[in-house]
Design a protein around this motif. Structure first.
Motif, mmCIF file in Angstrom:
data_model
loop_
_atom_site.group_PDB
_atom_site.id
_atom_site.type_symbol
_atom_site.label_atom_id
_atom_site.label_comp_id
_atom_site.label_asym_id
_atom_site.label_seq_id
_atom_site.Cartn_x
_atom_site.Cartn_y
_atom_site.Cartn_z
ATOM 1 N N ASP A 133 39.227 -15.315 9.119
ATOM 2 C CA ASP A 133 40.328 -16.251 8.904
ATOM 3 C C ASP A 133 41.496 -15.922 9.832
ATOM 4 O O ASP A 133 42.058 -14.820 9.747
ATOM 5 N N PRO A 134 41.857 -16.832 10.735
ATOM 6 C CA PRO A 134 42.934 -16.553 11.682
ATOM 7 C C PRO A 134 44.296 -16.321 11.027
ATOM 8 O O PRO A 134 45.177 -15.725 11.637
ATOM 9 N N ASP A 135 44.451 -16.767 9.786
ATOM 10 C CA ASP A 135 45.719 -16.567 9.092
ATOM 11 C C ASP A 135 45.691 -15.342 8.179
ATOM 12 O O ASP A 135 46.628 -15.128 7.401
ATOM 13 N N GLY A 136 44.618 -14.555 8.262
ATOM 14 C CA GLY A 136 44.549 -13.281 7.559
ATOM 15 C C GLY A 136 44.326 -13.365 6.057
ATOM 16 O O GLY A 136 44.559 -12.383 5.354
ATOM 17 N N ARG A 137 43.842 -14.478 5.555
ATOM 18 C CA ARG A 137 43.633 -14.598 4.109
ATOM 19 C C ARG A 137 42.523 -13.661 3.632
ATOM 20 O O ARG A 137 41.581 -13.384 4.355
ATOM 21 N N ARG A 138 42.678 -13.224 2.376
ATOM 22 C CA ARG A 138 41.707 -12.353 1.741
ATOM 23 C C ARG A 138 41.335 -12.913 0.379
ATOM 24 O O ARG A 138 42.117 -13.631 -0.235
ATOM 25 N N ASP A 139 40.149 -12.543 -0.093
ATOM 26 C CA ASP A 139 39.773 -12.961 -1.442
ATOM 27 C C ASP A 139 40.404 -12.013 -2.457
ATOM 28 O O ASP A 139 41.096 -11.058 -2.084
ATOM 29 N N ARG A 140 40.177 -12.270 -3.723
ATOM 30 C CA ARG A 140 40.850 -11.466 -4.750
ATOM 31 C C ARG A 140 40.388 -10.015 -4.752
ATOM 32 O O ARG A 140 41.062 -9.161 -5.319
ATOM 33 N N SER A 141 39.273 -9.713 -4.100
ATOM 34 C CA SER A 141 38.813 -8.327 -3.970
ATOM 35 C C SER A 141 39.377 -7.641 -2.733
ATOM 36 O O SER A 141 39.072 -6.480 -2.476
#
Length: 115
Positions: free
Chosen positions: A58-66
């Motif tokens: 993800d180019p915007d650096g998003r992460r999942d809840r883990s």
């Protein structure tokens, strides 16, 4: 141009957000992203026949809840496929096509279904 786009969200798992106008994009996805390729899922670009398969973080650096970085997988054909030769090309050409759409759904409990 047909665009297949598979990804995860903050709380939801793998899903197709765009299906490339296919009733079932999974067979095409499995041909372009075979289970034994890219075991560690690094960013990549590969040509598969007249299509290009792209995996990028993800180019915007998003992460999942883990806390895992979200990855996006795209399959494109046509003129756009002829322009994508690198992950940088994919970020520049493909990400703008879906950035706002993803921003609107990644945090939801269940994304909108493919279009």
């Amino acid at each position: 141009m047909n665009l297949i786009w598979a990804t995860r969200g903050r709380t939801w798992g793998f899903t197709f957000l765009r299906n490339g106008d296919l009733a079932d994009p999974l067979p095409t996805y499995e041909r372009c992203f075979p289970a034994d390729a890219d075991a560690d899922n690094p960013p990549s670009v590969r040509r598969v026949g007249d299509r290009v398969a792209v995996r990028l973080v993800d180019p915007d650096g998003r992460r999942d809840r883990s806390g895992r970085l979200i990855e996006h997988e795209f399959i494109v054909d046509g003129d756009l496929a002829d322009q994508v030769h690198s992950v940088d090309d994919a970020r520049r050409l493909l990400w703008p096509l879906v950035r706002d759409e993803y921003a609107a759904v990644w945090h939801l409990p269940d994304p909108d279904r493919p279009r």
